[in-house]
Structures are given as structure tokens and as C-alpha cells.
Design an enzyme around this catalytic site. Structure first.
Site, PDB file in Angstrom:
ATOM      1  N   TYR A 146      11.601  42.621  38.837  1.00 60.43           N
ATOM      2  CA  TYR A 146      12.152  42.032  40.056  1.00 60.43           C
ATOM      3  C   TYR A 146      11.830  40.552  40.070  1.00 60.43           C
ATOM      4  CZ  TYR A 146      12.795  41.024  45.052  1.00 60.43           C
ATOM      5  OH  TYR A 146      13.192  40.484  46.257  1.00 60.43           O
ATOM      6  N   ASP A 241       8.206  34.928  34.741  1.00 64.51           N
ATOM      7  CA  ASP A 241       8.059  35.036  36.182  1.00 64.51           C
ATOM      8  C   ASP A 241       6.665  35.585  36.468  1.00 64.51           C
ATOM      9  OD1 ASP A 241       8.014  35.657  38.833  1.00 64.51           O
ATOM     10  OD2 ASP A 241       9.868  36.826  38.849  1.00 64.51           O
ATOM     11  N   LYS A 269       3.234  33.690  45.635  1.00 62.40           N
ATOM     12  CA  LYS A 269       2.176  34.560  46.145  1.00 62.40           C
ATOM     13  C   LYS A 269       0.801  33.864  46.195  1.00 62.40           C
ATOM     14  CE  LYS A 269       4.886  38.655  45.714  1.00 62.40           C
ATOM     15  NZ  LYS A 269       5.790  39.176  44.727  1.00 62.40           N
TER      16      LYS A 269
HETATM   17  C1  LIG Z   1       7.381  38.874  44.841  1.00 58.68           C
HETATM   18  C2  LIG Z   1       8.068  38.491  43.616  1.00 58.68           C
HETATM   19  C3  LIG Z   1       9.159  37.610  43.626  1.00 58.68           C
HETATM   20  C4  LIG Z   1       9.813  37.131  44.892  1.00 58.68           C
HETATM   21  O1  LIG Z   1       8.971  36.353  45.662  1.00 58.68           O
HETATM   22  P1  LIG Z   1       9.351  36.139  47.221  1.00 58.68           P
HETATM   23  O2  LIG Z   1       8.302  35.185  47.686  1.00 58.68           O
HETATM   24  O3  LIG Z   1       9.266  37.498  47.847  1.00 58.68           O
HETATM   25  O4  LIG Z   1      10.699  35.581  47.273  1.00 58.68           O
HETATM   26  C5  LIG Z   1       9.676  37.196  42.415  1.00 58.68           C
HETATM   27  N1  LIG Z   1       9.167  37.636  41.264  1.00 58.68           N
HETATM   28  C6  LIG Z   1       8.139  38.498  41.208  1.00 58.68           C
HETATM   29  C7  LIG Z   1       7.600  38.923  39.891  1.00 58.68           C
HETATM   30  C8  LIG Z   1       7.559  38.967  42.384  1.00 58.68           C
HETATM   31  O5  LIG Z   1       6.565  39.851  42.317  1.00 58.68           O
END
Ligand SMILES: *Cc1c(COP(=O)(O)O)cnc(C)c1O
Length: 430
Positions: A146, A241, A269
Site C-alpha cells: 500500500y 516507500d 508516520k
Molecule cells: C501509511 C502508509 C502510506 C500512506 O500514508 P498516509 O499518511 O496515510 O497518506 C503510504 N505508504 C505506506 C507504506 C504506508 O504504510
């Protein structure tokens, strides 16, 4: 005190009437575990309290950011002090450079970094940049990874191993979806086939180097190295990511742990310390293509917000204390292995993937190494487990396909308590 949720039920009824599904992000509705959400009043350290007065050991940590626990006194103080000077100016502050410096020091693959407001924004911007600098359109992502909810990335695999992506959501343009190719995590041969066919048109591969959004799935030995080589061979960019794994699987993220240098890295995060932040960075010659130094546009009214910068900076300073990650990993392993030995005793098949301060225990008898194997998990059993744990004071992420997040605030007592509750719940539901 016995579990009660009368006030949460009332609050949810009220919210549902005026907010779609009653929540501002779908996972919060707890639908996949078959109950209504609880509404939170406050958090402190490893605990949260709901509006009915129930207390929980929290393993969600705001979905990852709160690696130092709730309302850490130093983080709260930093936010308060910064707020007194104003909450934002739409002009540069030195806090932005300070956080950038800390991030670059921890991630040597990055020469420059740009702050944004969410992980979604970070990955979306990184893709635009990758397309802009390579002059290519196609993107490769892995099923089960994701990367936020931007159109290019809200894509699942079609049928067959080598298919163009199909939208996961109505409203995602099929034209955009068809520029995203979906591969299988840990399947390097499949990836080679994709590049043999489309390699010259592929701007980038984006992946979670340790997947956390199909539950925790680790890269098999050599997989990330081979992905790095393949992208180099075809002149495509490699985007890690690390929105979830950054500062969580180790201070330097998965790229430090596996010793890979991606071309671009996305963070989020933890770097916001609980406030909304994302970031993307990489090699200087790539990053200098972003406006205003280059032609590729990306902007943000609240980007680099001083409160968020202060919370992030303070969080990183706390994490720099010697022994932090050893301690996080020890607690994570204790909990993960403890759970596994309980399920073994009870003859419940489970597979545990654990790294740094995150792990998942899948209710399956298979090795979990990709989306397909993760999907063999018994989600009904997980839903019962979740509900049982909730009523016994343990707040887990409400899905089999999420990670458990540990923080520096979790104590050995929290872990002992959690394992005791898990034993009772699993005994009653198996
Ligand atoms: C949480 C997450 C996102 C999205 O971040 P948001 O701040 O919710 O937009 C993208 N990539 C990964 C791997 C994530 O865990």
C-alpha cells in the site's frame, strides 16, 4: 472494571450521520473485525482510554507514528513551545532544515529531501518526479503493498501473473490504472518478465522494502538486491516507500537493514512524531528537478509546518538514545514469539513475520511471503481474536493484514499482560 461501549456506540451513531461511515479513514470503522469503533478520549505512554473509561494497551500507535508512545512529555513540550510562536507562516523556518538534516543523516541514499503532509502525498510526488526525470509513464508496484490512495497506486493485480493493473476503487481512471503494472512480492522471475516486456517504458518500481500493509512480509534474501540491479539495468528508478518502515525496522529503515540504496525514498508516520508529515528524497540530480529548482511541480500550503517539524525532530532525538532499537526489537520478539508459542500449545496454525518494532501473526499454516500466502489467513478467527483482546484491554490493529507496532513506552508488564490475555482469548475461540 468490565468492558463497556455505550458511549462509543452513541458517539458513532452521531458521527455516522454526518461523516461517511462515521470515520475519516476507512480502517477506523472496524468493519473487517465485525464491530463498531470505540471512540478514544486520551492516550499516555503505551495506553489509551476510550470515552467509556476502558483502558487498553495500544499496539496501533496512531498506525505507526507514535514510536515513543502517546503524549511523550518531550514531544508535547516541543509542540507547545512551538505553538506559542505561531502555528505556521507559509514561509521557511529553520525547523524544516533541522529535520531535513536529521533525516539525511539517517538515510545516506538521500542527498535532499522535500517535506509534505502525508505518506500519500510523498509517494504521489515521488511518482511524478520519477516520470518527469525518466520521461517514461509506467510504474511497477507489488500486490499487497500500500502506498496511499493516489490514483496511480490504488491498483490491484488483474488475473494472471503479467497483467496491467485494474482500479481498486471506482473513480480511479482506467487510463491511469493501465500505466501501473502489478507484480508479486518476492517473485523476481515475474518481475524480470515484466521488464523484458515493458522495461524501456518503466519509470520506476515502487515498493515497501519490508511490506507492512498485507501484514508484515519480509523480502527474501537477495530479493531487494536483485530488484536494485534490474532497475539499474533498465534505467528505471527504484523507490522505497518507507513511510511505515522508516525509523521503525531500524533508525535507518529497511534500506539500512538490507544495505540497499534506492534512488528515491518516501517517509511519513514517525518523522511527524504524531502530527501530519510526509517526505520524499533522493539523489541530488533527481531532487533538483523539483520546483522551484527544476520544472517538476509540487507544492503545499502547510508543508513543513513548524508544529509537525518540532514533533518529528523531538521524536528522532528520543530515538537516537543508545539501545533504543535493541530494546524495541527485544520487546517485539518477546511478544511475537510468546504469541507463537501460545498458538502452538493450542494447536492453532500461525505464521509470524517480525522485524524491528513491528510484526504480524497470521492465522495460517503456510509460510507468508506474498499477498497470495497472506490471503490464506483465517480472517474470521482473527476477528474473534481482535474482539476478545479489545474486551480484555488490548487494542490491536483491526485487521489480520496490519502490523503490530511496539513503542519505547511499552513495558515488560504490558507484554506479559498482553500474552496472558491472548492465551485466554485464543483458548476460548479456537
Ligand atoms: C501509511 C502508509 C502510506 C500512506 O500514508 P498516509 O499518511 O496515510 O497518506 C503510504 N505508504 C505506506 C507504506 C504506508 O504504510
Amino acid at each position: 472494571m468490565t468492558f463497556q461501549d455505550k458511549l462509543s456506540k452513541q458517539a458513532f451513531a452521531k458521527a455516522k450521520n454526518i461523516i461517511p461511515g462515521g470515520v475519516n479513514s476507512p480502517v477506523r470503522a472496524l468493519r473487517s473485525v465485525g464491530r463498531d469503533p470505540i471512540f478514544i478520549d486520551r492516550g499516555k505512554g503505551s495506553h489509551i482510554w476510550d470515552i467509556d473509561g476502558n483502558r487498553y494497551v495500544d499496539y496501533v500507535g496512531s498506525w505507526g507514528p507514535l514510536i515513543t508512545g502517546h503524549a511523550h512529555p518531550e514531544v508535547v513540550e516541543a509542540i507547545q513551545k512551538t505553538a506559542e510562536k505561531g502555528t505556521g507562516f507559509g514561509a521557511p523556518t529553520e525547523l524544516e532544515t533541522e529535520l531535513a538534516q536529521e533525516v539525511l543523516q539517517a538515510y545516506p541514499a538521500m542527498d535532499m529531501v522535500r517535506m509534505v503532509n502525508s505518506g500519500t502525498e510523498a509517494t504521489m510526488s515521488a511518482l511524478r518526479l520519477a516520470r518527469g526525470v525518466t520521461g517514461r509513464e509506467k510504474i511497477v508496484k507489488f500486490e499487497g503493498c500500500y502506498h496511499g490512495h493516489s490514483d496511480s497506486l490504488l491498483i490491484k493485480a488483474g488475473s494472471g501473473a503479467l497483467t496491467l493493473g485494474i482500479p481498486t476503487s471506482p473513480g480511479v481512471s482506467t487510463a491511469i490504472a493501465s500505466a501501473t503494472i502489478v507484480a508479486q512480492f518476492n517473485d523476481f522471475t515475474g518481475l524480470e518478465d515484466i521488464f523484458a516486456r515493458d522495461g524501456q517504458d518503466i519509470a520506476a518500481i515502487i515498493l515497501e522494502p519490508v511490506a507492512g500493509n498485507m501484514g508484515v512480509v519480509l523480502p527474501e534474501p537477495g530479493f531487494l538486491q536483485k530488484v536494485r540491479e534490474l532497475t539499474k539495468q533498465y534505467g528505471s528508478l527504484l523507490i522505497f516507500d518507507e513511510v511505515m518502515t522508516g525509523f521503525r525496522v531500524s533508525y535507518g529503515g529497511a534500506q539500512a537493514k538490507y544495505e540497499i540504496k534506492p534512488d528515491l525514498t518516501c517517509l511519513g508516520k514517525i518523522i511527524g512524531g504524531g502530527l501530519p508529515v510526509g517526505a520524499y528524497g533522493g539523489k541530488r540530480e533527481i531532487m533538483e528537478q523539483i520546483a522551484p529548482s527544476g520544472p517538476i511541480y509540487q507544492a503545499g500550503t502547510l508543508s513543513g509546518n513548524p508544529l509537525a517539524m518540532a514533533a518529528g525532530l523531538t521524536t528522532l532525538k528520543i530515538l537516537q538514545k543508545p539501545g533504543t532499537y535493541e530494546d524495541l526489537e527485544r520487546k517485539t520478539t518477546t511478544l511475537a514469539q510468546g504469541l507463537q508459542s501460545i498458538t502452538r500449545e493450542l494447536n492453532l496454525p500461525t505464521w509470524v513475520n517480525s522485524i524491528g518494532a513491528m510484526f504480524s501473526a497470521f492465522f495460517t499454516d503456510q509460510q507468508v511471503k506474498d499477498f497470495h500466502s497472506a490471503s490464506t489467513s483465517d480472517v474470521e478467527l482473527f476477528a474473534k481474536f481482535f474482539r476478545g483482546m479489545l474486551e480484555r484491554g488490548v487494542y490491536l490493529a483491526p485487521s489480520q493484514f496490519e502490523s503490530v507496532f511496539l513503542s519505547t513506552a511499552h513495558s515488560n508488564d504490558d507484554i506479559v499482560f498482553t500474552l496472558e490475555q491472548a492465551r485466554l482469548v485464543l483458548k476460548s475461540i479456537r
